[in-house]
Design a protein around this motif. Structure first.
Motif, PDB file in Angstrom:
ATOM      1  N   HIS A 112       0.786  -1.263  -0.135  1.00  0.00           N
ATOM      2  CA  HIS A 112      -0.067   0.043  -0.016  1.00  0.00           C
ATOM      3  C   HIS A 112       0.899   1.103   0.018  1.00  0.00           C
ATOM      4  O   HIS A 112       0.191   2.472  -0.268  1.00  0.00           O
ATOM      5  N   LEU A 113       2.246   1.111   0.374  1.00  0.00           N
ATOM      6  CA  LEU A 113       3.206   2.384   0.473  1.00  0.00           C
ATOM      7  C   LEU A 113       3.404   2.696  -1.268  1.00  0.00           C
ATOM      8  O   LEU A 113       3.841   3.782  -1.249  1.00  0.00           O
ATOM      9  N   ASP A 114       3.248   1.819  -2.220  1.00  0.00           N
ATOM     10  CA  ASP A 114       3.634   2.033  -3.420  1.00  0.00           C
ATOM     11  C   ASP A 114       3.047   3.341  -4.000  1.00  0.00           C
ATOM     12  O   ASP A 114       3.594   4.099  -4.622  1.00  0.00           O
ATOM     13  N   GLN A 115       1.617   3.430  -3.691  1.00  0.00           N
ATOM     14  CA  GLN A 115       0.653   4.507  -4.186  1.00  0.00           C
ATOM     15  C   GLN A 115       1.458   5.986  -3.547  1.00  0.00           C
ATOM     16  O   GLN A 115       1.363   7.070  -4.043  1.00  0.00           O
ATOM     17  N   LEU A 116       1.641   5.916  -2.153  1.00  0.00           N
ATOM     18  CA  LEU A 116       2.159   7.017  -1.639  1.00  0.00           C
ATOM     19  C   LEU A 116       3.544   7.529  -2.332  1.00  0.00           C
ATOM     20  O   LEU A 116       3.734   8.586  -2.564  1.00  0.00           O
ATOM     21  N   PHE A 117       4.528   6.521  -2.543  1.00  0.00           N
ATOM     22  CA  PHE A 117       5.799   6.799  -3.140  1.00  0.00           C
ATOM     23  C   PHE A 117       5.478   7.297  -4.542  1.00  0.00           C
ATOM     24  O   PHE A 117       6.202   8.141  -4.970  1.00  0.00           O
ATOM     25  N   ARG A 118       4.622   6.998  -5.404  1.00  0.00           N
ATOM     26  CA  ARG A 118       4.137   7.665  -6.767  1.00  0.00           C
ATOM     27  C   ARG A 118       3.638   8.751  -6.350  1.00  0.00           C
ATOM     28  O   ARG A 118       4.066   9.793  -7.175  1.00  0.00           O
TER      29      ARG A 118
END
Length: 287
Positions: A112-118
């Motif tokens: 779920h952190l992938d979206q935050l990093f994008r």
């Protein structure tokens, strides 16, 4: 001409660096670096530039800035006065995503952190306004042992990823700069505008700061900011007008003139265009 590639000191036995900045003012040059930057502003106020977004920063702002995203936190003039009582304090974590991607960030529990990093490629901000569990955790980072720092970092990122107050800052996402001296040119332009917004500024004057002809400067500026010079100048002037409306009791006409407008009608028009409110409506809304 030296590019403003900021060199974050490395820690050989760590995948991230914890840093406390405590001084009369923050580093005031537009810069970028390959690390992601998580920063809590604890004390001080000023103007921030993140990509193509210009607005204010204030205590308990939490920001996550992506790799190579141009940014600067420029404190107000009072912070640069000799022997000023003002202080600037922030807590930051610098991390190279590829280091953690190979280990903990590759775990399915952290997908779920992938979206935050994008989103971080554009800059992400949450305004807490006061002390809370997240801000307290970040303030404790410097005194924690490495394992606890990692757990705190993951916890803060997890809370950011699920916080509905999270806002994206820059419209433009940035990768590596096309040319290394472009950031130097942008820094010269932003510094000149922030230092001289209260006076008349011509296109020729600001183009000289970038060592370009006016026509070449317009193309360069639009390419890197997705804005015209006049749009950016108006945003800076209105941002400072908003600050004066919040912090002073000056008449609106005097605020307009002190922010570089010689025509009150133009000031009112630009103010409403940028804030969706008239100066009078804005003043009533904050009190």
């Amino acid at each position: 001409m030296k590019p403003l590639l900021f060199r974050v000191p490395t820690v050989t036995d760590r995948s991230f660096r914890v840093q406390v900045d405590d001084g009369p003012h923050f580093y005031d040059r537009l810069h970028f670096h390959p690390e992601l930057q998580l920063t809590l502003i604890k004390e001080s106020v000023g103007t921030q530039v993140v990509g193509d977004r210009i607005d204010r920063f204030r205590p308990y702002d939490l920001l996550l800035l992506g790799a190579n995203l141009p940014h600067v936190f420029r404190n107000d003039p009072a912070y640069f006065v000799p022997d000023s009582p003002e202080r600037a304090l922030s807590y930051s974590v610098y991390l190279r995503p590829e280091h953690l991607q190979q280990t903990v960030f590759g775990m399915p529990e952290l997908n779920h952190l992938d979206q935050l990093f994008r989103e971080a490629r554009h800059g992400v901000r949450i305004r807490f306004n006061e002390v809370g569990s997240v801000t307290t955790c970040l303030e404790q980072l410097p005194t924690q042992r490495p394992f606890d720092q990692l757990m705190t970092l993951l916890s803060v990122l997890d809370q950011m990823a699920s916080d509905p107050r999270r806002e994206r800052l820059s419209i433009t996402a940035y990768e590596l700069p096309r040319r290394p001296d472009d950031h130097q040119r942008l820094d010269n332009v932003f510094t000149y505008i922030l230092n001289n917004y209260a006076s008349p500024i011509t296109l020729e004057e600001v183009a000289n700061q970038a060592h370009l002809t006016p026509s070449a400067f317009c193309r360069f500026f639009r390419l890197h900011t997705r804005k015209t010079f006049s749009q950016l100048l108006n945003e800076v002037r209105i941002e400072h007008a908003c600050r004066l409306l919040q912090e002073s009791k000056l008449p609106i006409s005097q605020i307009a003139f002190s922010c570089g407008y010689t025509n009150l009608s133009n000031f009112n028009r630009q103010f409403k265009l940028i804030t969706s409110l008239t100066p009078g409506q804005y003043s009533k809304a904050i009190f």
